[in-house]
Design a protein around this motif. Structure first.
Motif, PDB file in Angstrom:
ATOM      1  N   ARG A 369     -45.356 -12.323 -28.287  1.00 40.79           N
ATOM      2  CA  ARG A 369     -45.640 -12.524 -29.705  1.00 40.79           C
ATOM      3  C   ARG A 369     -44.684 -13.589 -30.237  1.00 40.79           C
ATOM      4  NH1 ARG A 369     -45.725  -6.338 -32.185  1.00 40.79           N
ATOM      5  NH2 ARG A 369     -46.749  -5.318 -30.414  1.00 40.79           N
ATOM      6  N   ASP A 370     -45.023 -14.139 -31.380  1.00 40.09           N
ATOM      7  CA  ASP A 370     -44.082 -15.042 -32.038  1.00 40.09           C
ATOM      8  C   ASP A 370     -42.788 -14.290 -32.329  1.00 40.09           C
ATOM      9  OD1 ASP A 370     -45.954 -17.072 -32.069  1.00 40.09           O
ATOM     10  OD2 ASP A 370     -46.711 -16.529 -34.050  1.00 40.09           O
ATOM     11  N   LEU A 371     -41.658 -14.964 -32.123  1.00 37.11           N
ATOM     12  CA  LEU A 371     -40.363 -14.377 -32.462  1.00 37.11           C
ATOM     13  C   LEU A 371     -40.061 -14.715 -33.914  1.00 37.11           C
ATOM     14  CD1 LEU A 371     -37.850 -12.856 -31.530  1.00 37.11           C
ATOM     15  CD2 LEU A 371     -36.883 -15.036 -30.774  1.00 37.11           C
ATOM     16  N   VAL A 372     -40.004 -13.683 -34.753  1.00 41.83           N
ATOM     17  CA  VAL A 372     -39.909 -13.866 -36.196  1.00 41.83           C
ATOM     18  C   VAL A 372     -38.699 -13.111 -36.736  1.00 41.83           C
ATOM     19  CG1 VAL A 372     -41.130 -13.601 -38.395  1.00 41.83           C
ATOM     20  CG2 VAL A 372     -42.425 -13.993 -36.297  1.00 41.83           C
ATOM     21  N   SER A 373     -37.964 -13.772 -37.639  1.00 43.24           N
ATOM     22  CA  SER A 373     -36.826 -13.108 -38.276  1.00 43.24           C
ATOM     23  C   SER A 373     -37.314 -12.087 -39.288  1.00 43.24           C
ATOM     24  CB  SER A 373     -35.931 -14.143 -38.974  1.00 43.24           C
ATOM     25  OG  SER A 373     -36.587 -14.649 -40.121  1.00 43.24           O
ATOM     26  N   ARG A 374     -36.411 -11.248 -39.770  1.00 45.58           N
ATOM     27  CA  ARG A 374     -36.799 -10.232 -40.750  1.00 45.58           C
ATOM     28  C   ARG A 374     -37.282 -10.855 -42.053  1.00 45.58           C
ATOM     29  NH1 ARG A 374     -37.641  -5.784 -37.776  1.00 45.58           N
ATOM     30  NH2 ARG A 374     -35.850  -5.290 -36.434  1.00 45.58           N
ATOM     31  N   SER A 401     -26.561 -13.026 -37.735  1.00 39.92           N
ATOM     32  CA  SER A 401     -27.328 -12.408 -38.819  1.00 39.92           C
ATOM     33  C   SER A 401     -27.030 -10.925 -38.971  1.00 39.92           C
ATOM     34  CB  SER A 401     -28.828 -12.600 -38.574  1.00 39.92           C
ATOM     35  OG  SER A 401     -29.236 -11.903 -37.395  1.00 39.92           O
ATOM     36  N   GLY A 402     -26.453 -10.330 -37.933  1.00 46.13           N
ATOM     37  CA  GLY A 402     -26.113  -8.910 -37.998  1.00 46.13           C
ATOM     38  C   GLY A 402     -27.310  -7.986 -37.895  1.00 46.13           C
ATOM     39  N   MET A 403     -28.431  -8.465 -37.370  1.00 44.83           N
ATOM     40  CA  MET A 403     -29.608  -7.604 -37.226  1.00 44.83           C
ATOM     41  C   MET A 403     -30.344  -7.945 -35.932  1.00 44.83           C
ATOM     42  SD  MET A 403     -32.230  -9.185 -40.071  1.00 44.83           S
ATOM     43  CE  MET A 403     -31.129  -8.676 -41.390  1.00 44.83           C
ATOM     44  N   ARG A 404     -31.040  -6.943 -35.409  1.00 44.31           N
ATOM     45  CA  ARG A 404     -31.762  -7.107 -34.152  1.00 44.31           C
ATOM     46  C   ARG A 404     -33.147  -7.689 -34.407  1.00 44.31           C
ATOM     47  NH1 ARG A 404     -35.233  -4.386 -30.772  1.00 44.31           N
ATOM     48  NH2 ARG A 404     -35.499  -2.629 -32.216  1.00 44.31           N
ATOM     49  N   LEU A 405     -33.528  -8.652 -33.576  1.00 47.03           N
ATOM     50  CA  LEU A 405     -34.851  -9.256 -33.679  1.00 47.03           C
ATOM     51  C   LEU A 405     -35.882  -8.439 -32.901  1.00 47.03           C
ATOM     52  CD1 LEU A 405     -33.899 -13.001 -33.045  1.00 47.03           C
ATOM     53  CD2 LEU A 405     -34.641 -12.018 -35.220  1.00 47.03           C
TER      54      LEU A 405
END
Length: 415
Positions: A369-374, A401-405
């Motif tokens: 899938r496309d890798l998309v940020s939050r 970013s401190g968050m998991r993709l």
């Protein structure tokens, strides 16, 4: 009128330490349309070759200081395209073989020669050389043409990829206003293309379906925030009328772009029903474009889960059950069958791939899938082949970013 270019006169170089032999060769070939150069030794012959373009060399075998074998060897090494003939006046097989091996001569001719025979040998040698040069020219031309074709094909692939990436960015922008989850349009597009492939649509038609799914909400661009958040079952009056017109708006937005006219036709018919009770044209059955029949099913499948059709967010099995129940009324039975086959083939996971952590990525994995940020920013497109550098960038992005993709890769790349 453009003048016809004349074929250049072939140039021969005759090398012999006997002047009477050189004179005889000069008289013989000058009268036959050849330009004849002469040299009385191997060293003198090399000097001529350094200054003149020569097509064929005729060299005597027995000469002082440098014999014919040594001379023709140097000709082969320095001017490999120049044909080489050997004149020999004695039956020394060892010397002839040496000339053949070292000088790679075309033919050897014994003295005294027959004028007709030596003329025939020279003519045949030059004809063969011309054929070989033409073959090489055509081969080089074919290689250049293939290289140009390859470059054009690569450019077309880049343009196509950039075109799809632009469409995906537009889709992401539309999602920022809507109620869909980030990346849902891309999931819809993937599922729509899977169904199109299952139904054996050609690549262009499947691409039109994919793009239409990405842009399925583009006609809602003028909707108010309240209308965007209202489930379809709660709409009435003016709101419902405006909603039913969004396919026409989508078609009008895309029609100026020739490459998107197939997708525009699909978007216009996305609210049509197989039983003829849809909008805006009340089409039924196979009068509805196949791409629109696919998009109608896929859009409803996701909207049922996201509250776009009813107030309650349905679980995936519930949404799928309603889709199957709508076969023959809302949806084309053949599309419903293909929808079910896609799920069966993917073991219940029709959305592509296995979710992995960034630390589990290895070079060679392919994004499912496309890798998309939050925030909805597309970082990498689906089908991108990951390498070590890109994996490090993904991991650095998560750290900063401190968050998991949400990373999904194709199953074949997962050990």
């Amino acid at each position: 009128m453009t003048p016809v270019a004349e074929t250049p006169m072939p140039t021969l170089l005759c090398v012999d330490d006997e002047q009477n032999i050189l004179s005889a060769l000069r008289r013989l070939f000058r009268g036959k349309g050849y330009r004849v150069l002469t040299a009385d030794s191997g060293a003198a012959g090399l000097q001529v070759l350094e200054q003149e373009s020569v097509d064929l060399v005729i060299s005597d075998m027995r000469m002082p200081e440098m014999d014919g074998a040594r001379f023709l060897q140097q000709v082969r090494e320095r001017w490999p395209d120049t044909l080489r003939l050997l004149l020999t006046g004695y039956s020394d097989i060892h010397s002839i073989m040496e000339a053949i091996n070292r000088g790679e001569i075309y033919r050897y001719i014994t003295k005294p020669w027959d004028d007709n025979d030596i003329q025939l040998v020279v003519r045949q040698a030059l004809e063969q050389r011309a054929l070989e040069q033409e073959r090489q020219r055509l081969e080089l031309l074919a290689q250049r043409q293939q290289a140009a074709n390859d470059a054009q094909a690569a450019a077309n692939r880049r343009l196509k990829q950039n075109f799809i990436t632009t469409i995906k960015i537009l889709s992401s922008i539309a999602e920022l206003r809507g109620t869909n989850l980030t990346g849902q349009s891309r999931q819809m597009a993937d599922l729509a293309r899977k169904i199109a492939t299952q139904m054996q649509m050609d690549s262009k038609e499947a691409q039109d379906v994919f793009v239409a799914a990405l842009l399925h909400d583009i006609g809602k661009i003028g909707f108010s925030d309240d209308l965007l958040k209202t489930p379809l079952t709660l709409m009435n009056g003016t709101a419902l009328g405006q909603y039913r017109k969004h396919p026409i708006t989508a078609e009008q937005l895309l029609m100026p772009l020739e490459d998107l006219r197939g997708s525009a036709a699909i978007l216009r018919a996305q609210l049509e029903r197989f039983d003829g009770k849809g909008f805006p044209d009340g089409l039924s059955g196979f009068a509805i474009p196949l791409g629109a029949r696919i998009l109608a099913l896929v859009a409803d499948y996701y909207n049922l889960q996201q509250g776009g059709m009813v107030q309650r967010h349905l679980r995936e099995p519930e949404a799928r059950s309603l889709i199957l129940d709508g076969s023959g009324t809302r949806y084309d039975p053949a599309v419903v069958t293909a929808f079910r086959q896609v799920f069966d083939a993917d073991g219940g996971d029709a959305l592509a791939g296995v979710e992995v952590l960034s630390g589990e990525l290895v070079p060679g994995m392919v994004l499912a899938r496309d890798l998309v940020s939050r925030e909805g920013l597309m970082l990498l497109a689906a089908d991108h082949v990951l390498d070590a550098r890109m994996i490090r960038q993904v991991q650095d992005f998560e750290t900063k970013s401190g968050m998991r993709l949400p990373i999904f890769v194709q199953r074949k790349g997962v050990p």
